[in-house]
Motif scaffolding. Structure first.
Motif, mmCIF file in Angstrom:
data_model
loop_
_atom_site.group_PDB
_atom_site.id
_atom_site.type_symbol
_atom_site.label_atom_id
_atom_site.label_comp_id
_atom_site.label_asym_id
_atom_site.label_seq_id
_atom_site.Cartn_x
_atom_site.Cartn_y
_atom_site.Cartn_z
ATOM 1 N N VAL A 144 82.682 57.244 41.178
ATOM 2 C CA VAL A 144 82.326 57.150 39.755
ATOM 3 C C VAL A 144 82.175 55.713 39.283
ATOM 4 O O VAL A 144 81.912 55.490 38.107
ATOM 5 C CB VAL A 144 83.385 57.870 38.896
ATOM 6 N N ALA A 145 82.336 54.736 40.164
ATOM 7 C CA ALA A 145 82.326 53.329 39.747
ATOM 8 C C ALA A 145 80.913 52.868 39.436
ATOM 9 O O ALA A 145 79.963 53.144 40.182
ATOM 10 C CB ALA A 145 82.930 52.463 40.846
ATOM 11 N N ASP A 146 80.773 52.161 38.312
ATOM 12 C CA ASP A 146 79.533 51.449 38.010
ATOM 13 C C ASP A 146 79.535 50.048 38.615
ATOM 14 O O ASP A 146 78.479 49.487 38.910
ATOM 15 C CB ASP A 146 79.338 51.335 36.504
ATOM 16 N N SER A 251 74.742 65.446 36.776
ATOM 17 C CA SER A 251 75.610 65.082 35.660
ATOM 18 C C SER A 251 77.064 65.173 36.123
ATOM 19 O O SER A 251 77.429 66.069 36.892
ATOM 20 C CB SER A 251 75.368 66.027 34.484
ATOM 21 N N TYR A 252 77.878 64.235 35.666
ATOM 22 C CA TYR A 252 79.287 64.238 36.050
ATOM 23 C C TYR A 252 80.118 63.660 34.908
ATOM 24 O O TYR A 252 79.621 62.913 34.051
ATOM 25 C CB TYR A 252 79.512 63.444 37.338
ATOM 26 N N LEU A 253 81.376 64.032 34.901
ATOM 27 C CA LEU A 253 82.298 63.613 33.851
ATOM 28 C C LEU A 253 83.615 63.211 34.502
ATOM 29 O O LEU A 253 84.195 63.992 35.269
ATOM 30 C CB LEU A 253 82.516 64.745 32.838
ATOM 31 N N MET A 254 84.057 61.993 34.244
ATOM 32 C CA MET A 254 85.365 61.531 34.701
ATOM 33 C C MET A 254 86.371 61.784 33.583
ATOM 34 O O MET A 254 86.280 61.193 32.501
ATOM 35 C CB MET A 254 85.314 60.041 35.057
ATOM 36 N N ALA A 255 87.292 62.697 33.834
ATOM 37 C CA ALA A 255 88.194 63.155 32.781
ATOM 38 C C ALA A 255 89.211 62.073 32.445
ATOM 39 O O ALA A 255 89.875 61.527 33.327
ATOM 40 C CB ALA A 255 88.909 64.431 33.228
ATOM 41 N N GLN A 256 89.322 61.759 31.159
ATOM 42 C CA GLN A 256 90.370 60.880 30.664
ATOM 43 C C GLN A 256 91.622 61.657 30.279
ATOM 44 O O GLN A 256 92.705 61.084 30.183
ATOM 45 C CB GLN A 256 89.861 60.087 29.458
ATOM 46 N N LEU A 288 76.876 76.000 36.145
ATOM 47 C CA LEU A 288 78.164 76.014 36.823
ATOM 48 C C LEU A 288 78.620 74.577 37.037
ATOM 49 O O LEU A 288 77.802 73.661 37.136
ATOM 50 C CB LEU A 288 78.061 76.738 38.167
ATOM 51 N N VAL A 289 79.918 74.391 37.118
ATOM 52 C CA VAL A 289 80.480 73.060 37.350
ATOM 53 C C VAL A 289 81.450 73.138 38.521
ATOM 54 O O VAL A 289 82.011 74.197 38.835
ATOM 55 C CB VAL A 289 81.201 72.519 36.092
ATOM 56 N N HIS A 290 81.619 71.995 39.159
ATOM 57 C CA HIS A 290 82.566 71.872 40.273
ATOM 58 C C HIS A 290 83.640 70.863 39.880
ATOM 59 O O HIS A 290 83.329 69.706 39.561
ATOM 60 C CB HIS A 290 81.865 71.415 41.548
ATOM 61 N N VAL A 291 84.884 71.293 39.888
ATOM 62 C CA VAL A 291 86.013 70.401 39.680
ATOM 63 C C VAL A 291 86.417 69.870 41.051
ATOM 64 O O VAL A 291 86.699 70.648 41.968
ATOM 65 C CB VAL A 291 87.188 71.129 39.001
ATOM 66 N N SER A 292 86.407 68.563 41.198
ATOM 67 C CA SER A 292 86.578 67.945 42.511
ATOM 68 C C SER A 292 87.877 68.405 43.170
ATOM 69 O O SER A 292 88.973 68.185 42.661
ATOM 70 C CB SER A 292 86.589 66.420 42.367
ATOM 71 N N THR A 593 87.260 64.468 38.548
ATOM 72 C CA THR A 593 85.829 64.461 38.267
ATOM 73 C C THR A 593 85.304 65.884 38.262
ATOM 74 O O THR A 593 85.686 66.700 39.120
ATOM 75 C CB THR A 593 85.075 63.637 39.328
ATOM 76 N N VAL A 594 84.445 66.178 37.325
ATOM 77 C CA VAL A 594 83.735 67.456 37.276
ATOM 78 C C VAL A 594 82.246 67.146 37.238
ATOM 79 O O VAL A 594 81.802 66.249 36.524
ATOM 80 C CB VAL A 594 84.176 68.296 36.053
ATOM 81 N N CYS A 595 81.475 67.847 38.062
ATOM 82 C CA CYS A 595 80.029 67.605 38.137
ATOM 83 C C CYS A 595 79.291 68.909 37.905
ATOM 84 O O CYS A 595 79.781 70.001 38.243
ATOM 85 C CB CYS A 595 79.636 66.999 39.489
ATOM 86 N N GLY A 596 78.114 68.801 37.314
ATOM 87 C CA GLY A 596 77.270 69.968 37.108
ATOM 88 C C GLY A 596 76.556 70.356 38.395
ATOM 89 O O GLY A 596 76.074 69.501 39.147
ATOM 90 N N LEU A 597 76.493 71.651 38.653
ATOM 91 C CA LEU A 597 75.862 72.160 39.861
ATOM 92 C C LEU A 597 74.429 72.583 39.565
ATOM 93 O O LEU A 597 74.144 73.156 38.502
ATOM 94 C CB LEU A 597 76.636 73.351 40.421
ATOM 95 N N LEU A 598 73.548 72.305 40.490
ATOM 96 C CA LEU A 598 72.186 72.794 40.402
ATOM 97 C C LEU A 598 72.148 74.274 40.772
ATOM 98 O O LEU A 598 73.137 74.855 41.214
ATOM 99 C CB LEU A 598 71.272 71.977 41.311
#
Length: 800
Positions: A144-146, A251-256, A288-292, A593-598
């Motif tokens: 997830v690092a920029d 798409s992905y989301l790093m949970a705070q 659908l989403v995938h929780v790492s 991390t949670v990412c959107g699935l195709l």
């Protein structure tokens, strides 16, 4: 002399031109304009059209660059993720993180969060510290690092590593980061001396030592004082960040923050709440989403919240005063549409009666009558009438597999068999052959299933013996690949009943839809796991369609989608309470991390990866051992088999071990993922040991029809040699086995090829004929093949 110097001109090549072009100079001006070429390239206005077209392309590129810059560094963009990674254990990341956060935060305000917004620098950033020694956390942060800021200590030197400033763990993580795909990188040098000349010389020495380990565009900055960090921050604000291609497609989301709400109507399940900034692409509530590490789930709701870290200082004060972020204002709420929401399909549910047939057709009845008429007459006692013979129960009536016509021996591909059939098989024991059908899973010595038990069930001595045995098998496989010994107590026709011979590994046919194990003419079907997976008729076309559909959803800005850079709370439904409690504790150590699935990415299929054993892993990796695969943002458990990548054949030879120094294809049962994606395979030690990087690579393809053949070689030794004839022993131990394997071609290690002529004696000796003179010291071999499949994992995800 003069004739040789006479100028000779080349003849006109008018004989190759058309008649119209030869007489073009004779036509009038009106006809010439009619015959001439079209004006689309050389006519009036072509130059102006080219100028206009080039201008349009420049404008499009400029607009794309501005859009990317605004998305990554504008006031509405999500905070940039800066990961601080220490190249050695001596680096103090805590003090560096405090200095950076204090620099970015406003004067006099305390830093209570890892995310800050600086109106002075016009930058929002999230600073993460990679814990030294925790491989899992470092991998999740790198995904997830920029910006990865590698921190080196100028006062620390370590010996025996790739660099004086990088220890063994740092070099291992560096290679893993390269395999995942490095984002933008910088190197921060700490602990430089105070004197200017020594400081400059030490920085130059450290830079020259580390330059070869990082990309060419990587910059080196001293980071001891506030002024040096100020210079680095200004350059970082103006820097154009680059991310791996695989990450920009999803798409992905790093949970705070991670919370769980129990479901009253569903015991043992709960709703998982993940709060953070959405990055990459837009996310639909119907996806659908995938929780790492936890699995694939559906969304019950998405709440778009008010940004808690705006760049405007007046707005920031309202939210930064409150430590509890659960009271954030909900701007918008999205609820999935039951008709459009993608169903959570993991395994295919086959119909057990799909292949059943309640009544035979007329064609099948007619074929059965013809087979009955063509059946060979039985040998009956003298004086037995036809009526009495109908009451005599024969083995062939009980089981068609034991018919005398099909009991002559192992069958090759019928289009390639060039050996004569056997005539004297009266003493062949059919009961042994029927029993071999029940021994299909008794391939202990050649099967590659792991036999090591859990660490709790073995003592230390037993565990050491198992590891030693595994190392010996690995060494034997490298020295004598595929060679096995024929057992003395079990007939070879039983022991190797699942194998068949091939005339040519490259050109012989093998149907991918059946197992092709021919035993008495019986074709074994595919394993039952193949009824639980999904397959594609044309995977490339499906991938193109899915990616174009995702791009359309990105551009449409539908009401069911939230755009990237939004601050949102995802409500993930039907998550087991045990997994949710683990994630609530895990978020304190590493990013969740949670990412959107195709589309289709939750379904199980057969995935093939091109992987290579990692240089830091010295233990043998046996096929079907359990590994944890990190594929992009996703994690799942699999038990792969390894095979070679044969370019000129549709069949691939299985490897019992993953050998170092070369790439192999790892095939597993896993959820579908669309390439390109990197893969990191981790191997967990016995007990609660830390994982180690076993292999790295990338996703190659998804194909359930890939034929992987396990090869065994039976060996024998010449006893007597007479030119091209020889008596061979120790390959088999009874004459029935020799007759059974007679159709299979034999070869020698010195390059001779031949066939079995007949058995000799009662101890398995046999006469063989070769295509050349055989040497006494040569070894006679026979290759047999069977199709191999991956092993279905006991659990799909590491946290579960």
């Amino acid at each position: 002399m003069g004739g040789s110097r006479t100028q000779v001109n080349k003849a006109h090549k008018t004989r190759f031109s058309s008649k119209a072009s030869r007489h073009l100079h004779k036509t009038s001006l009106q006809d010439k304009s009619r015959i001439a070429k079209s004006e689309r390239n050389v006519g009036k206005g072509a130059k102006a059209a080219r100028i206009q077209r080039n201008k349009m392309l420049r404008d499009q590129k400029r607009a794309a660059v501005l859009k990317e810059k605004r998305a990554s560094g504008g006031s509405t963009s999500s905070p940039r993720v800066i990961v601080l990674f220490g190249l050695s254990a001596a680096v103090d990341l805590n003090s560096l993180a405090r200095d950076i956060l204090a620099l970015l935060s406003s004067e006099g305000s305390g830093v209570s969060s890892s995310t800050v917004a600086s109106s002075e620098y016009k930058l929002r950033a999230t600073v993460l510290k990679a814990p030294h020694g925790d491989l899992q956390s470092c991998i999740e942060m790198a995904k997830v690092a920029d910006l990865i800021a590698f921190v080196a200590s100028a006062s620390y030197t370590c010996e025996g590593s790739i660099s004086d400033y990088i220890d063994s763990f740092g070099s291992q993580c560096l290679s893993v980061f390269r395999s995942i795909g490095l984002p933008s990188t910088v190197v921060l040098i700490r602990d430089l001396p105070g004197e200017m000349k020594k400081r400059h010389d030490m920085k130059k020495m450290c830079t020259s030592d580390l330059a070869s380990e990082f990309p060419e565009d990587c910059k080196f900055y001293p980071a001891d004082t506030k002024d040096e960090l100020h210079k680095f921050t200004w350059l970082f604000v103006e820097q154009r960040l680059s991310v791996p291609h695989w990450r920009s497609q999803r798409s992905y989301l790093m949970a705070q923050k991670v919370d769980a709400i129990a479901d009253s109507g569903n015991s043992g399940k709960c709703t998982l709440l993940l709060t953070g900034y959405l990055r990459g692409r837009s996310l639909s509530v119907n996806q659908l989403v995938h929780v790492s590490g936890a699995g694939d789930y559906q969304l019950s709701k998405i709440e778009i919240l008010k940004d808690p870290f705006p760049l405007n200082a007046r707005k920031k004060q309202d939210f930064m005063d409150s430590d509890d972020m659960s009271d954030l204002e909900v701007v918008r709420c999205l609820v999935p549409d039951p008709l459009k929401q993608e169903p959570l399909l993991v395994e295919n549910v086959p119909d057990p009666l799909a292949g059943e047939q309640t009544w035979p057709t007329e064609a099948e009845i007619a074929e059965a009558d013809r087979n009955q008429k063509q059946k060979r007459s039985r040998t009956l006692p003298r004086g037995t009438s036809e009526y009495q013979a109908a009451w005599i129960v024969d083995d062939t009536d009980e089981d068609d597999l034991d018919s005398d016509d099909e009991a002559d021996g192992m069958i090759l591909d019928e289009r390639e068999v060039d050996f004569p059939s056997h005539q004297d098989n009266n003493n062949f024991d059919l009961s042994d052959d029927r029993a071999s059908l029940n021994l299909r899973d008794s391939d202990e010595e050649t099967d590659v299933d792991t036999v090591m038990l859990g660490g709790e069930e073995l003592t230390r001595e037993q565990l050491e013996d198992e590891i030693k045995k595994l190392k010996n098998e690995h060494a034997d496989d490298e020295e004598f690949p595929d060679e096995v010994d024929t057992p003395l107590d079990v007939p070879a026709r039983k022991r190797f009943s699942k194998y068949r011979g091939l005339k040519s590994f490259r050109t012989s046919s093998w149907d991918p839809k059946v197992n092709n194990m021919l035993f008495f003419g019986y074709q074994e079907s595919l394993p039952p796991e193949y009824a639980r997976i999904f397959a594609f008729d044309n995977f490339a076309r499906t991938q193109k369609h899915v990616l174009s559909k995702a791009l359309e959803m990105e551009q449409e800005e539908s009401e069911n989608c939230i755009s990237a850079n939004s601050y949102a709370r995802l409500h993930i439904k039907e998550v087991p309470e045990g997994i949710a409690s683990k994630l609530c504790l895990l978020v304190k150590e590493r990013p969740v991390t949670v990412c959107g699935l195709l589309q289709h990415e939750s379904k199980m299929s057969v995935l093939h990866f091109s992987i290579k054993k990692h240089d830091s892993y010295a233990e043998p990796i046996k096929a079907k051992e359990e590994l944890v695969f990190h594929v992009g943002f996703r994690q799942f458990v699999a038990r792969p088999i390894y095979s070679t990548d044969t370019m000129n054949s549709n069949k691939h030879k299985m490897e019992r071990f993953l050998h170092a120094g070369r790439f192999s294809i790892a095939s597993i049962y896993a959820p579908i993922s669309f390439p390109p994606l990197p893969v990191i395979a981790l191997k967990y030690a016995e007990g609660d040991g830390a994982p180690a990087v076993a292999a790295v690579g990338s996703l190659r393809s998804i194909d359930s029809d890939r034929i992987i053949l396990k090869k065994i070689i039976l060996t024998g030794y010449p006893q007597r040699v007479s030119k091209m004839k020889a008596s061979v022993r120790y390959m088999f131990h009874n004459p029935e086995d020799v007759r059974w394997f007679k159709p299979v071609e034999v070869f020698t290690k010195c390059g001779r090829r031949g066939r079995i002529k007949e058995p000799v004696g009662t101890h398995g000796f046999m006469k063989c004929i070769f295509n050349g003179v055989l040497q006494q010291r040569d070894t006679v071999c026979m290759s047999l093949y069977k199709r191999a499949y991956p092993k279905w994992p006991d659990h799909h995800f590491p946290i579960s």
